[in-house]
Design a protein around this motif. Structure first.
Motif, PDB file in Angstrom:
ATOM      1  N   ASP A 247       0.836  -1.206   0.000  1.00  0.00           N
ATOM      2  CA  ASP A 247       0.000   0.000   0.000  1.00  0.00           C
ATOM      3  C   ASP A 247       0.863   1.244   0.000  1.00  0.00           C
ATOM      4  O   ASP A 247       1.938   1.285   0.615  1.00  0.00           O
ATOM      5  CB  ASP A 247      -0.912   0.009   1.234  1.00  0.00           C
ATOM      6  CG  ASP A 247      -1.990  -1.056   1.156  1.00  0.00           C
ATOM      7  OD1 ASP A 247      -2.787  -1.013   0.203  1.00  0.00           O
ATOM      8  OD2 ASP A 247      -2.026  -1.943   2.044  1.00  0.00           O
ATOM      9  N   ALA A 248       0.376   2.261  -0.705  1.00  0.00           N
ATOM     10  CA  ALA A 248       1.035   3.563  -0.747  1.00  0.00           C
ATOM     11  C   ALA A 248      -0.017   4.622  -0.445  1.00  0.00           C
ATOM     12  O   ALA A 248      -0.664   5.155  -1.352  1.00  0.00           O
ATOM     13  CB  ALA A 248       1.676   3.799  -2.109  1.00  0.00           C
ATOM     14  N   PRO A 249      -0.232   4.933   0.816  1.00  0.00           N
ATOM     15  CA  PRO A 249      -1.278   5.886   1.184  1.00  0.00           C
ATOM     16  C   PRO A 249      -1.047   7.261   0.584  1.00  0.00           C
ATOM     17  O   PRO A 249       0.088   7.745   0.512  1.00  0.00           O
ATOM     18  CB  PRO A 249      -1.183   5.930   2.718  1.00  0.00           C
ATOM     19  CG  PRO A 249      -0.503   4.664   3.097  1.00  0.00           C
ATOM     20  CD  PRO A 249       0.443   4.363   1.984  1.00  0.00           C
ATOM     21  N   VAL A 250      -2.134   7.871   0.115  1.00  0.00           N
ATOM     22  CA  VAL A 250      -2.073   9.222  -0.433  1.00  0.00           C
ATOM     23  C   VAL A 250      -2.489  10.169   0.692  1.00  0.00           C
ATOM     24  O   VAL A 250      -3.663  10.500   0.848  1.00  0.00           O
ATOM     25  CB  VAL A 250      -2.981   9.367  -1.665  1.00  0.00           C
ATOM     26  CG1 VAL A 250      -2.843  10.757  -2.271  1.00  0.00           C
ATOM     27  CG2 VAL A 250      -2.626   8.309  -2.702  1.00  0.00           C
ATOM     28  N   ASN A 251      -1.512  10.585   1.477  1.00  0.00           N
ATOM     29  CA  ASN A 251      -1.821  11.359   2.677  1.00  0.00           C
ATOM     30  C   ASN A 251      -1.711  12.859   2.474  1.00  0.00           C
ATOM     31  O   ASN A 251      -2.298  13.639   3.230  1.00  0.00           O
ATOM     32  CB  ASN A 251      -0.877  10.948   3.823  1.00  0.00           C
ATOM     33  CG  ASN A 251      -1.088   9.501   4.236  1.00  0.00           C
ATOM     34  OD1 ASN A 251      -2.213   9.002   4.233  1.00  0.00           O
ATOM     35  ND2 ASN A 251       0.002   8.824   4.586  1.00  0.00           N
ATOM     36  N   ASN A 252      -0.949  13.278   1.501  1.00  0.00           N
ATOM     37  CA  ASN A 252      -0.644  14.704   1.350  1.00  0.00           C
ATOM     38  C   ASN A 252      -1.194  15.305   0.072  1.00  0.00           C
ATOM     39  O   ASN A 252      -0.633  16.232  -0.491  1.00  0.00           O
ATOM     40  CB  ASN A 252       0.873  14.908   1.421  1.00  0.00           C
ATOM     41  CG  ASN A 252       1.452  14.442   2.727  1.00  0.00           C
ATOM     42  OD1 ASN A 252       0.923  14.750   3.789  1.00  0.00           O
ATOM     43  ND2 ASN A 252       2.531  13.662   2.656  1.00  0.00           N
ATOM     44  N   GLY A 253      -2.299  14.768  -0.406  1.00  0.00           N
ATOM     45  CA  GLY A 253      -2.916  15.313  -1.608  1.00  0.00           C
ATOM     46  C   GLY A 253      -2.304  14.754  -2.876  1.00  0.00           C
ATOM     47  O   GLY A 253      -1.562  13.764  -2.873  1.00  0.00           O
ATOM     48  N   THR A 254      -2.622  15.389  -3.988  1.00  0.00           N
ATOM     49  CA  THR A 254      -2.220  14.921  -5.311  1.00  0.00           C
ATOM     50  C   THR A 254      -0.708  14.704  -5.414  1.00  0.00           C
ATOM     51  O   THR A 254       0.080  15.550  -4.980  1.00  0.00           O
ATOM     52  CB  THR A 254      -2.668  15.932  -6.379  1.00  0.00           C
ATOM     53  OG1 THR A 254      -4.088  16.057  -6.334  1.00  0.00           O
ATOM     54  CG2 THR A 254      -2.240  15.497  -7.768  1.00  0.00           C
ATOM     55  N   ILE A 255      -0.322  13.589  -6.018  1.00  0.00           N
ATOM     56  CA  ILE A 255       1.088  13.259  -6.226  1.00  0.00           C
ATOM     57  C   ILE A 255       1.521  13.809  -7.578  1.00  0.00           C
ATOM     58  O   ILE A 255       0.944  13.461  -8.616  1.00  0.00           O
ATOM     59  CB  ILE A 255       1.306  11.740  -6.171  1.00  0.00           C
ATOM     60  CG1 ILE A 255       0.879  11.192  -4.799  1.00  0.00           C
ATOM     61  CG2 ILE A 255       2.768  11.392  -6.467  1.00  0.00           C
ATOM     62  CD1 ILE A 255       0.843   9.681  -4.734  1.00  0.00           C
ATOM     63  N   GLN A 256       2.515  14.673  -7.594  1.00  0.00           N
ATOM     64  CA  GLN A 256       3.030  15.264  -8.826  1.00  0.00           C
ATOM     65  C   GLN A 256       4.063  14.329  -9.448  1.00  0.00           C
ATOM     66  O   GLN A 256       4.970  13.859  -8.760  1.00  0.00           O
ATOM     67  CB  GLN A 256       3.666  16.626  -8.538  1.00  0.00           C
ATOM     68  CG  GLN A 256       2.799  17.581  -7.743  1.00  0.00           C
ATOM     69  CD  GLN A 256       1.587  18.052  -8.513  1.00  0.00           C
ATOM     70  OE1 GLN A 256       1.635  18.229  -9.733  1.00  0.00           O
ATOM     71  NE2 GLN A 256       0.487  18.271  -7.809  1.00  0.00           N
ATOM     72  N   VAL A 257       3.927  14.084 -10.745  1.00  0.00           N
ATOM     73  CA  VAL A 257       4.829  13.167 -11.433  1.00  0.00           C
ATOM     74  C   VAL A 257       5.470  13.870 -12.618  1.00  0.00           C
ATOM     75  O   VAL A 257       4.768  14.409 -13.480  1.00  0.00           O
ATOM     76  CB  VAL A 257       4.084  11.910 -11.938  1.00  0.00           C
ATOM     77  CG1 VAL A 257       5.057  10.980 -12.671  1.00  0.00           C
ATOM     78  CG2 VAL A 257       3.412  11.177 -10.785  1.00  0.00           C
ATOM     79  N   SER A 258       6.785  13.890 -12.648  1.00  0.00           N
ATOM     80  CA  SER A 258       7.535  14.285 -13.843  1.00  0.00           C
ATOM     81  C   SER A 258       8.544  13.182 -14.096  1.00  0.00           C
ATOM     82  O   SER A 258       9.001  12.529 -13.162  1.00  0.00           O
ATOM     83  CB  SER A 258       8.234  15.629 -13.639  1.00  0.00           C
ATOM     84  OG  SER A 258       9.141  15.570 -12.551  1.00  0.00           O
ATOM     85  N   GLY A 259       8.878  12.951 -15.331  1.00  0.00           N
ATOM     86  CA  GLY A 259       9.704  11.791 -15.630  1.00  0.00           C
ATOM     87  C   GLY A 259       8.862  10.531 -15.539  1.00  0.00           C
ATOM     88  O   GLY A 259       7.762  10.478 -16.091  1.00  0.00           O
ATOM     89  N   THR A 260       9.341   9.511 -14.819  1.00  0.00           N
ATOM     90  CA  THR A 260       8.635   8.232 -14.731  1.00  0.00           C
ATOM     91  C   THR A 260       8.408   7.842 -13.278  1.00  0.00           C
ATOM     92  O   THR A 260       9.327   7.914 -12.458  1.00  0.00           O
ATOM     93  CB  THR A 260       9.438   7.116 -15.426  1.00  0.00           C
ATOM     94  OG1 THR A 260       9.579   7.432 -16.810  1.00  0.00           O
ATOM     95  CG2 THR A 260       8.736   5.774 -15.294  1.00  0.00           C
ATOM     96  N   LEU A 261       7.190   7.457 -12.961  1.00  0.00           N
ATOM     97  CA  LEU A 261       6.873   6.873 -11.661  1.00  0.00           C
ATOM     98  C   LEU A 261       6.509   5.415 -11.888  1.00  0.00           C
ATOM     99  O   LEU A 261       5.532   5.119 -12.588  1.00  0.00           O
ATOM    100  CB  LEU A 261       5.719   7.603 -10.977  1.00  0.00           C
ATOM    101  CG  LEU A 261       5.361   7.124  -9.551  1.00  0.00           C
ATOM    102  CD1 LEU A 261       4.781   8.273  -8.735  1.00  0.00           C
ATOM    103  CD2 LEU A 261       4.344   5.969  -9.566  1.00  0.00           C
ATOM    104  N   ASP A 262       7.282   4.500 -11.319  1.00  0.00           N
ATOM    105  CA  ASP A 262       7.001   3.069 -11.378  1.00  0.00           C
ATOM    106  C   ASP A 262       6.541   2.642  -9.992  1.00  0.00           C
ATOM    107  O   ASP A 262       7.328   2.588  -9.047  1.00  0.00           O
ATOM    108  CB  ASP A 262       8.251   2.295 -11.788  1.00  0.00           C
ATOM    109  CG  ASP A 262       7.982   0.808 -12.037  1.00  0.00           C
ATOM    110  OD1 ASP A 262       6.982   0.285 -11.504  1.00  0.00           O
ATOM    111  OD2 ASP A 262       8.770   0.185 -12.768  1.00  0.00           O
ATOM    112  N   GLY A 263       5.243   2.335  -9.874  1.00  0.00           N
ATOM    113  CA  GLY A 263       4.676   2.025  -8.574  1.00  0.00           C
ATOM    114  C   GLY A 263       4.937   0.621  -8.090  1.00  0.00           C
ATOM    115  O   GLY A 263       4.578   0.289  -6.954  1.00  0.00           O
TER     116      GLY A 263
END
Length: 464
Positions: A247-263
């Motif tokens: 799990d990756a809780p979204v605690n601080n609002g929208t996650i900004q992504v530049s480049g690549t995010l591999d979850g």
């Protein structure tokens, strides 16, 4: 003839494993494989390994994202080649931006470069002209030409498809021309300038001489892409939801992504109330050129993903869409890609297209939803929008795509599998009349035609 693949930059070879044997990791590999990519370079690694230059001053620079640039505007003939000389039938595409363009200059993309002076070229020329050319020992034969705006400082998506003696060129999704030529039967790809400087990015080669790039410009009308057969060997997408790795809780609002995010197949949660409210925040906001992959988005998912420019959404799964799974907001043209993944429980839309350009959806599974794709019919700005849909599975879906014909929207469909709909009630392509913001678009029809909705109901749609 089988085409050799480059060891360094080719990605995601087609697998022979059956759909029933998919694991979550295998599913993404196979879903992406429909493109049969032989070569791909975004230059984000900062180097030009795999390219061989001839003339000009070449380097990797930052031009929005990393890009290959030829900066010597006085060079008469600057070329940079990649690939192998044995390549035969393929499609090469690239984003191209003229920086300076003299009255006798050009900026071009090359296919089947047999030598440094023999190849096929799609060239941006001064005087608002684009030409598809056969160049034989430096002698140019024009195979097709079209008048359209060519501006310095603007990005264009160029594509050349070579299949046997048939050569086709496209710019921003519109066919420039096609013809037959025997100048070169095999050869590398390349980029070229003459008395011009330019940036080049997102170079891709597919081993199928099938659909070329379908990236319309930001405004105006263009010739819609024709329907051609995609690579037949890629299997249909999996209908099995992947298991989260954590799990990756979204605690601080929208996650900004530049480049690549591999979850890494983690489950990201939660934002919003799970309803249809238009003011909910997204879980992810992708900068222009960003990629998000290997992510499960849990419920409530707010407004899903916002793409601010072009983006790639790869192997992303929505447990419950809520408002929209993803909204495409870019207004500078270009193509955004949804590759693999799936979505459930969208009472309205899965993908909302508010900007312009093209959304390319492939290898995707959707279940229990209103529409897979909707081109906005009453946004603040009225754009021409395009969608390409290939190799998808749908279940309990009302409409695959809705477009606005009065604004020149187009939708192209291949390999659409509809599960459990014995009455054939699922609409493949819905047509609307777009209206100004504050009004409601009117429904004006559905079904295939030769102008806006491109598919053959007997071959491109499978009722399973």
């Amino acid at each position: 003839m089988a085409l050799p693949r480059l060891a360094r930059r080719y990605r995601w070879p087609i697998l022979a494993a059956g759909v029933a044997a998919f694991t979550a990791a295998a599913a993404i590999t196979t879903q992406v494989a429909f493109a049969a990519t032989l070569f791909s370079d975004t230059f984000e690694d900062g180097d030009t390994s795999g390219w061989s230059k001839s003339g000009g001053t070449w380097s990797v620079v930052t031009d929005g994202s990393k890009a290959l640039q030829q900066s010597n505007a006085g060079s008469e003939n600057a070329r940079d080649f990649a690939g192998t000389s044995s390549w035969t039938n393929y499609t090469v595409s690239a984003r191209v931006k003229p920086i300076s363009l003299s009255s006798n200059g050009f900026v071009g993309l090359l296919a089947r470069a047999k030598s440094s002076t023999t190849f096929y070229r799609l060239a941006l020329l001064p005087g608002n002209t684009v030409q598809l050319q056969a160049v034989n020992s430096g002698s140019v034969t024009v195979l097709g030409s079209v008048s359209r705006t060519v501006s310095t400082g603007s990005w264009y998506t160029l594509g050349i498809t070579v299949s046997g003696t048939s050569i086709t060129g496209k710019v921003d999704g519109a066919t420039v021309g096609s013809g037959t030529s025997s100048v070169a039967s095999t050869g590398r790809i390349g980029v070229q300038t003459g008395y011009a400087s330019a940036s080049f990015d997102d170079v891709t080669v597919s081993d199928a001489a099938g659909p070329g790039p379908t990236t319309p410009g930001p405004t105006g009308s263009s010739t819609p892409p024709t329907s051609t057969s995609p690579t037949p060997s890629s299997p249909p997408p999996s209908t099995t939801w992947p298991t989260k790795t954590g799990d990756a809780p979204v605690n601080n609002g929208t996650i900004q992504v530049s480049g690549t995010l591999d979850g890494g197949m983690k489950r990201y949660c939660c934002i919003g109330d799970g309803g249809q409210g238009e003011s909910q925040d997204p879980v992810f906001e992708l900068a222009n050129g960003a990629t998000i992959k290997n992510v499960i988005i849990g419920a409530p998912a707010g407004d899903g993903i916002h793409c601010l420019g072009t983006c790639t959404i790869q192997n992303v799964w929505w447990e419950d869409v809520g408002e929209d799974a993803a909204t495409f907001l870019g207004t500078s043209g270009g193509t955004s890609y949804v590759i693999g993944g799936g979505a459930k429980a969208a009472s309205d839309k899965v993908f909302q297209h508010n900007g312009n350009g093209t959304v390319n959806i492939s290898g995707f599974y959707v279940e229990n939803a209103g529409k897979l794709y909707r081109a906005c019919g009453n946004c603040t700005n009225s754009y021409e929008r395009h969608v390409v849909v290939d190799n998808i599975r749908v279940k309990s879906l009302k409409v695959v795509a809705g477009i606005n014909t009065n604004w020149g929207d187009t939708a192209r469909f291949t390999r659409v599998t509809v599960i459990g709909d014995s009455s054939h009630s699922t609409i493949i392509c819905d047509k609307y009349k777009g209206v100004p913001k504050g009004s409601e678009p009117s429904h004006i029809g559905s079904g295939p035609d030769s102008t806006n909705c491109f598919y053959n109901p007997n071959t491109d749609v499978i009722w399973a």
